[in-house]
Design an enzyme around this catalytic site. Structure first.
Site, short mmCIF file in Angstrom:
data_model
loop_
_atom_site.label_atom_id
_atom_site.label_comp_id
_atom_site.label_asym_id
_atom_site.label_seq_id
_atom_site.Cartn_x
_atom_site.Cartn_y
_atom_site.Cartn_z
N SER A 1 14.01 -49.92 82.01
CA SER A 1 14.51 -49.30 83.25
C SER A 1 15.99 -49.56 83.49
CB SER A 1 13.74 -49.88 84.44
OG SER A 1 14.08 -51.26 84.58
N GLY B 1 17.00 -52.42 84.44
CA GLY B 1 17.04 -53.56 85.34
C GLY B 1 17.51 -54.84 84.66
N PHE B 2 16.93 -55.13 83.52
CA PHE B 2 17.26 -56.38 82.82
C PHE B 2 18.76 -56.47 82.53
CE2 PHE B 2 17.79 -59.01 79.04
CZ PHE B 2 17.15 -60.17 79.44
N GLY C 1 10.16 -61.45 82.91
CA GLY C 1 10.56 -62.75 83.41
C GLY C 1 10.05 -63.93 82.61
N ASP D 1 8.58 -56.30 72.20
CA ASP D 1 9.86 -55.80 71.69
C ASP D 1 10.84 -56.94 71.70
OD1 ASP D 1 10.52 -55.74 74.70
OD2 ASP D 1 12.44 -55.30 73.76
N CYS E 1 6.54 -59.62 49.52
CA CYS E 1 6.88 -58.58 50.50
C CYS E 1 6.97 -57.22 49.81
CB CYS E 1 8.21 -58.93 51.17
SG CYS E 1 8.78 -57.68 52.35
N CYS F 1 8.60 -54.53 51.09
CA CYS F 1 9.66 -53.70 51.69
C CYS F 1 10.61 -53.18 50.62
CB CYS F 1 10.43 -54.48 52.77
SG CYS F 1 11.78 -55.50 52.16
N CYS G 1 12.91 -55.87 49.14
CA CYS G 1 12.27 -56.82 48.22
C CYS G 1 11.78 -56.15 46.94
CB CYS G 1 11.12 -57.54 48.93
SG CYS G 1 11.74 -58.75 50.14
N HIS H 1 14.23 -55.42 55.71
CA HIS H 1 13.30 -56.51 55.41
C HIS H 1 12.70 -57.12 56.67
CE1 HIS H 1 11.36 -59.99 53.73
NE2 HIS H 1 11.92 -60.67 54.71
#
Lengths: 370, 370
Positions: free
Chosen positions: A95, A97-98, A217, A267, A305, A307, A310, A336
């Site tokens: 939003s 806000g943070f 928070g 996230d 891995c 990816c 890798c 990665h």
């Protein structure tokens, strides 16, 4: 009719962990899920195709940044954020806000909203529940967030109570502003480190029946034990049939602790930010690629891995690129880290599906060094 | 036996332009060809897969930079440059001469070689025909270059003659040093802006029978007419059955002029460098993406371009990314410019194959603004 639907698929028999699926107007994604952050309408250095290859089904973008540049009107004119950035799967916008509250002395809060100065050119701006919601409607993400105040840590009970009650009033105003039926608005639980206020916040928001609930928070400087305690107290009061999103958390240990308590979405800029600083994430802990010990190390970052980095490049090569400031080095590191974290979530989800989550958690903690 | 073989396929009936193919131990590529520059074992911001997608069959890397970081011994230990950087097609390395001579006061030339100080840490280093060739043997490129002095502009006849004769003696020492049979060593024609010295240089090098010839010391600050005059004078004396490489040239107008006179290979940092500054190359001329006129321009950089950036992103989006310093913006710009230049060469080659090169040239010049 609701734009966002949560499907609960499997619950852990020993903890609060759960596996599910979230359906959005731009496809579905499995939960628990980590959402890569594309602050300015781009997940730094990587392409949408690369994100899809690593299994990202939803990304996050920042209202504050897009509001300032290029402006939500331009994004709307481009056909919305999905089209603008060439990402046809789910998007969540925060939003603003943070970011606004993080500006400290540059902002002033009233019941109406927040007046602040742009960190770019110092110009005066205003964000409120109505403005933040309208911007998010112009951007057009599938999941949008209520405009809230992230209570700083530490904060006293009085201030936290007032702020949390205002956040609840603001959530109502956001809900009243939203007219698009193809967007789902999540309420954000605040209440600082006070259990009574967390309970108050949850109850007030539940009455408004949001299609999903975020927990804000937390991870704001408090000890981890306290964070987990407040998290546990909060999550178990949230409705089971709605998705739960823990904001701003993205280290492997916190992800496991969050999932254990029933969180579905996360996230964090952590994996992409540390990648650009030369730190790779692995099942064993962090690997600082610039360290001299990797100079002639021709193994991949992680031998297990899958990816792109890798599969094709050595530690020695990536170390060289990072040392000489080659952009492709940042790209390989970012690929990665995001792949690792998405794979980590996939494996965690599989463990829930097979009801082996506790074993997963124990095995992870036994191998992982902080 | 020679590592590098040139196949002449078609000659223009009206100019010196020619289409051909160069065969190397790592595949063949069509000529005329532009070689993207991967200074430090990476073409800035793009992946090997992206380079292949845009039709790059050969790239260039810089001996001077790799000698300093990560060091040719490390690259050799990694299995050579191809493996180190995950590029299985042809590579050309320069000799380091150009960079060392560019250091000005930091270097000292003797018949033996050049002593200089690293631009990174000031440490004392030495490059000579033998050292430069051995480094290039360790790096393992398919085409390697003789160690030469790029005569500065302007320079008097005396100095130019001495320098050019030394470059020839150095070329002989490079040839005597090379023991790998899977690498082709190109001689470099110098001679400054003096036709008699260019002729002298060509004749001396031809006697040594190199598998290819580069033309150095052009595009160093002289007027373009003079450059084309010297180029024309030089190219027509080179053997027809060997590839010809014009070093450090990469703007569309110079590429056309070079091809017209019989050049097969070009390299330049221009397309990748201006991309990172926000300048896109098009058939009409340059497009400065940061300009305000593109703020709400939702067309691709070039509506007729088939590159990844033009197929998926608008000018407005790329402008936004470049303005806010998003790495993905540099990547899209780089992809566009390299694709444009490789496509430009492809179309030029097609015009030679159909014996319409002069029409191509006229049409290009009519539309292109400098």
């Amino acid at each position: 009719m609701t734009a966002i639907k949560y499907e609960l698929i499997k619950e852990c028999s020993k903890t609060g962990a759960r596996a599910g699926k979230i359906h959005t107007p731009h496809g579905s994604f499995d939960t628990p899920m980590f959402m890569p952050v594309g602050t300015q309408a781009s997940v730094k250095s990587v392409s949408p195709e690369e994100l899809k290859d690593m299994g990202a089904g939803v990304i996050l973008s920042n209202t504050y940044h897009l509001f300032l540049r290029p402006g939500e009107d331009l994004v709307k004119e481009a056909g919305g954020l999905h089209k603008f950035m060439n990402w046809d799967q789910a998007i969540l916008t925060d939003s603003g806000g943070f970011q606004v509250f993080s500006l400290g002395d540059l902002r002033k809060i009233t019941e109406d909203g927040v007046t602040f100065r742009s960190h770019i050119d110092g110009s005066k701006k205003f964000l409120s529940p109505e403005v933040a919601t309208k911007i998010q409607m112009d951007l057009g993400a599938d999941i949008i967030m209520a405009f809230d105040e992230c209570v700083p840590y530490p904060a006293d009970h009085d201030y936290t109570k007032q702020s949390t009650q205002r956040t609840t009033r603001w959530a109502k105003r956001c809900k009243d502003t939203l007219t698009r039926t193809d967007q789902g608005l999540f309420g954000i639980v605040q209440g600082g480190m006070y259990k009574d206020l967390r309970t108050m916040s949850v109850n007030d928001l539940k009455e408004m029946d949001f299609p999903g609930y975020a927990i804000g928070g937390l991870s704001v400087g408090e000890p981890k034990d306290l964070m987990y305690e407040i998290l546990e107290h909060t999550v178990c009061q949230l409705p089971k049939d709605k998705p739960r999103y823990l904001m701003g958390v993205g280290t492997p240990d916190c992800l496991v602790e969050g999932v254990q308590r029933g969180i579905d979405m996360f996230d964090c800029v952590f994996p992409t930010r540390v990648a650009r600083n030369g730190t790779a994430m692995t099942w064993m802990g962090r690997l600082v690629i610039k360290n001299a010990e990797y100079t002639r190390d021709f193994r991949p970052i992680d031998e297990h891995c899958g990816c792109y980095a890798c599969r094709n490049y050595s530690r020695a090569y990536i170390r060289h690129l990072v040392r000489v400031n080659e952009i492709f080095g940042l790209r390989l590191m970012t690929i990665h880290n995001l792949y690792f974290l998405l794979d980590f979530m996939r494996k965690m989800r599989e463990s829930i599906m097979e009801d082996h989550f506790v074993e997963f958690q124990n095995k992870f903690l036994a191998n992982y060094s902080h």
